[in-house]
Design a protein around this motif. Structure first.
Motif, PDB file in Angstrom:
ATOM      1  N   VAL A 123      -7.874   0.195   0.360  1.00  0.00           N
ATOM      2  CA  VAL A 123      -6.756   0.940  -0.218  1.00  0.00           C
ATOM      3  C   VAL A 123      -5.899   1.410   0.814  1.00  0.00           C
ATOM      4  O   VAL A 123      -6.471   1.588   1.785  1.00  0.00           O
ATOM      5  CB  VAL A 123      -7.076   2.071  -1.119  1.00  0.00           C
ATOM      6  CG1 VAL A 123      -7.919   1.628  -2.098  1.00  0.00           C
ATOM      7  CG2 VAL A 123      -7.968   3.178  -0.226  1.00  0.00           C
ATOM      8  N   THR A 125      -4.048   4.098   2.602  1.00  0.00           N
ATOM      9  CA  THR A 125      -4.122   5.536   2.698  1.00  0.00           C
ATOM     10  C   THR A 125      -2.830   6.271   2.311  1.00  0.00           C
ATOM     11  O   THR A 125      -2.947   7.180   1.688  1.00  0.00           O
ATOM     12  CB  THR A 125      -4.679   5.756   4.226  1.00  0.00           C
ATOM     13  OG1 THR A 125      -5.770   5.273   4.405  1.00  0.00           O
ATOM     14  CG2 THR A 125      -4.645   7.468   4.103  1.00  0.00           C
ATOM     15  N   HIS A 260      -2.938  -3.328  -2.729  1.00  0.00           N
ATOM     16  CA  HIS A 260      -3.425  -2.712  -1.506  1.00  0.00           C
ATOM     17  C   HIS A 260      -4.475  -3.385  -0.577  1.00  0.00           C
ATOM     18  O   HIS A 260      -5.008  -2.891   0.142  1.00  0.00           O
ATOM     19  CB  HIS A 260      -4.176  -1.280  -2.112  1.00  0.00           C
ATOM     20  CG  HIS A 260      -3.254  -0.429  -2.727  1.00  0.00           C
ATOM     21  ND1 HIS A 260      -2.088   0.433  -2.115  1.00  0.00           N
ATOM     22  CD2 HIS A 260      -3.280  -0.016  -4.220  1.00  0.00           C
ATOM     23  CE1 HIS A 260      -1.683   0.942  -3.088  1.00  0.00           C
ATOM     24  NE2 HIS A 260      -2.305   0.794  -4.196  1.00  0.00           N
ATOM     25  N   ALA A 328      -6.867   4.233  -6.970  1.00  0.00           N
ATOM     26  CA  ALA A 328      -6.439   4.697  -5.678  1.00  0.00           C
ATOM     27  C   ALA A 328      -5.690   5.844  -5.428  1.00  0.00           C
ATOM     28  O   ALA A 328      -5.834   6.518  -4.375  1.00  0.00           O
ATOM     29  CB  ALA A 328      -5.726   3.412  -4.937  1.00  0.00           C
ATOM     30  N   GLY A 332      -7.763   7.643  -2.866  1.00  0.00           N
ATOM     31  CA  GLY A 332      -7.249   7.225  -1.412  1.00  0.00           C
ATOM     32  C   GLY A 332      -7.555   8.083  -0.391  1.00  0.00           C
ATOM     33  O   GLY A 332      -8.026   7.611   0.658  1.00  0.00           O
ATOM     34  N   LEU A 352     -13.070   0.918   0.508  1.00  0.00           N
ATOM     35  CA  LEU A 352     -13.421   2.070  -0.620  1.00  0.00           C
ATOM     36  C   LEU A 352     -14.676   2.033  -1.002  1.00  0.00           C
ATOM     37  O   LEU A 352     -15.440   0.970  -1.553  1.00  0.00           O
ATOM     38  CB  LEU A 352     -12.581   1.567  -1.634  1.00  0.00           C
ATOM     39  CG  LEU A 352     -12.343   2.618  -2.903  1.00  0.00           C
ATOM     40  CD1 LEU A 352     -11.775   4.058  -2.364  1.00  0.00           C
ATOM     41  CD2 LEU A 352     -11.498   2.043  -4.019  1.00  0.00           C
TER      42      LEU A 352
END
Length: 492
Positions: A123, A125, A260, A328, A332, A352
């Motif tokens: 993902v 950030t 992502h 996310a 995230g 993740l």
């Protein structure tokens, strides 16, 4: 046994009145306890999320920061389920295609499947290039900034849900990130050009969604609903619409799922897959629609039967894509802090872990079950009157608008598109039902013009106002939270 008489009858009447009072009090107590049940279940889920985090991370340095972040990620996931999922299921419920219980069950299954099966292995950030990540991550206040961003976004989405306004949780998370990062690294951390492009996408999203949904409803009205042989017209055009739906949603999923992952499918491959699945679905649906149309009366009400299943499928696909993409938003920042604890270095793209993904998926489902019905009813029933045909146009416009915007490189909000579609079909109906070429000498009084409105203006203004202030409010709350955390913790 006492023979029936006046006294006995009076005693029974008194007993009936007493039981009625008890029943009313009991119903009132149950009604008042429902919000408390939701709050209690939500608090229990947050506590369980903290315990899971504590068991997984152990007693490593910075564990308590991760535990605190997991609590906020769980809180954010609850708010996403309470607010954002209504955009996918509201039209299906409002049109009568699905009962509330069935819609919630379908949404829970599809959201969880999307998050757990197609959730991002990696993902992003921070906010899609809006922030200078290197500048923010180099600050010793990185961990408080992530916590402040989560809390600020979650608090604002909670407020929006309370006032009955469906907002973009992506927009809230970006606002939270901007506010916390600006407080940590100054305004130099912001990329104003990228922020302007994203803001333009948010403005155009509801307009595009409204135009596409209104155009689809106009085509269906022209080619099916206004024809003398409505059943025959539906047998010709509904398979084409189903093919369009299959092609659009396959392309939509191919665009949304790898958002992502640091890679994307080639435009040519997306177009080829969409075209192939669309043609296949079109051919396969021709006999299916013909069988379903047998025995139906040649009237508009028969379209509710024919459009119900495509609507339910489209709502399920939207929920699947939402779960895969928007999980996310909740986890995230938590994933970024887990990576920071593990390696000591903050990275813009982080892996993740499954337990983090599980917190996000479970939180969305719990929030939907506990608090989702209110906004589902508002989106599906209180903005404008929907039926399966109009709701199908809204769902299909969401996929088509994302594809259209992606072709121009414009970032859009799926939440804004869906709500824009609801307003689009409502305003189209309002315009279409007005008398054509009225007598110039005859003017409808103001009261009559207002009576003919098919879209509730109060909801329109409330939702529009909430959209305009989501990013600044989430950012301001996050900045205040960060400042408070820095003062209390003594972080420079």
């Amino acid at each position: 046994m006492r023979p029936p008489g006046r006294r006995g009858t009076g005693e029974w009447r008194s007993l009936d009145r007493d039981l009625e009072r008890v029943s009313v009090l009991e119903a009132g107590a149950i009604h008042l306890s429902r919000p408390l049940l939701g709050v209690g279940v939500s608090l229990a889920f947050i506590v369980v999320s903290m315990l899971v985090t504590l068991l997984v991370t152990g007693r490593e340095p910075g564990t308590m920061v991760i535990v605190a972040a997991s609590a906020l990620a769980a809180y954010m996931a609850l708010n996403i389920g309470a607010n954002d999922v209504a955009n996918n299921m509201g039209p299906a419920v409002g049109s009568g295609a699905l009962p509330m219980a069935g819609a919630i069950t379908l949404a829970v299954i599809c959201e969880s499947a999307g998050a757990l099966l197609a959730g991002h292995e990696v993902v992003e950030t921070l906010s899609r290039g809006i922030l200078d990540f290197d500048l923010v991550s180099a600050s010793p206040a990185f961990a408080p900034a992530m916590i402040a961003a989560l809390l600020g976004a979650a608090l604002w989405v909670n407020v929006a849900t309370w006032i009955g306004a469906p907002v973009s949780t992506t927009q809230a998370v970006i606002g939270g990130m901007i506010g916390a990062a600006a407080a940590a690294g100054g305004l130099a951390a912001l990329s104003w050009q990228t922020l302007g492009l994203v803001a333009l996408g948010w403005v155009l999203s509801p307009l595009l969604g409204a135009l596409v949904a209104g155009a689809l409803l106009a085509v269906i009205t022209w080619r099916i609903l206004d024809r003398e042989d409505k059943i025959g017209a539906a047998q010709r055009w509904l398979p084409r619409l189903i093919g369009l739906m299959a092609g659009a949603f396959s392309a939509y999923l191919m665009l949304k799922l790898p958002l992502h992952l640091g890679r994307s499918f080639a435009p040519g491959l997306i177009a080829l897959v969409g075209l192939g699945l669309g043609l296949l679905s079109w051919r396969l649906s021709i006999p299916a629609v013909a069988r379903q149309a047998q025995g139906l009366e040649n009237r508009r009400g028969a379209m509710k039967v024919l459009f119900r299943l495509p609507l339910v499928i489209s709502a399920a696909l939207l929920s699947f894509a939402h779960g895969a993409n928007d999980v996310a938003n909740a986890v995230g920042p938590l994933a970024a802090l887990v990576e920071w604890q593990r390696s000591g270095v903050a990275s813009e793209f982080v892996s993740l872990p499954f337990w983090v993904l599980l917190i996000g998926a479970a939180g969305i489902s719990v929030g939907l079950m506990m608090f989702g019905p209110r906004l589902i009813r508002m989106v599906g029933q209180e903005i404008t009157r929907l039926n399966p045909v109009r709701a199908f146009c809204i769902a299909l416009s969401a996929a088509m608008t994302v594809i259209l915007a992606s072709a121009f490189g414009l970032p859009v909000s799926s939440t804004h598109i869906a709500i824009g579609g609801v307003f689009g079909v409502g305003f189209f109906r309002e315009w279409f039902t007005q008398p054509r070429n009225p007598d110039p000498a005859r003017r409808f009084p103001v009261q009559e013009r207002r009576r003919r409105r098919l879209v509730r203006r109060s909801h329109f203004m409330t939702i529009l106002g909430a959209w305009l202030v989501t990013l600044p409010c989430a950012g301001l709350i996050s900045a205040l939270v960060f400042t408070l955390v820095r003062l209390l913790s003594g972080v420079a």
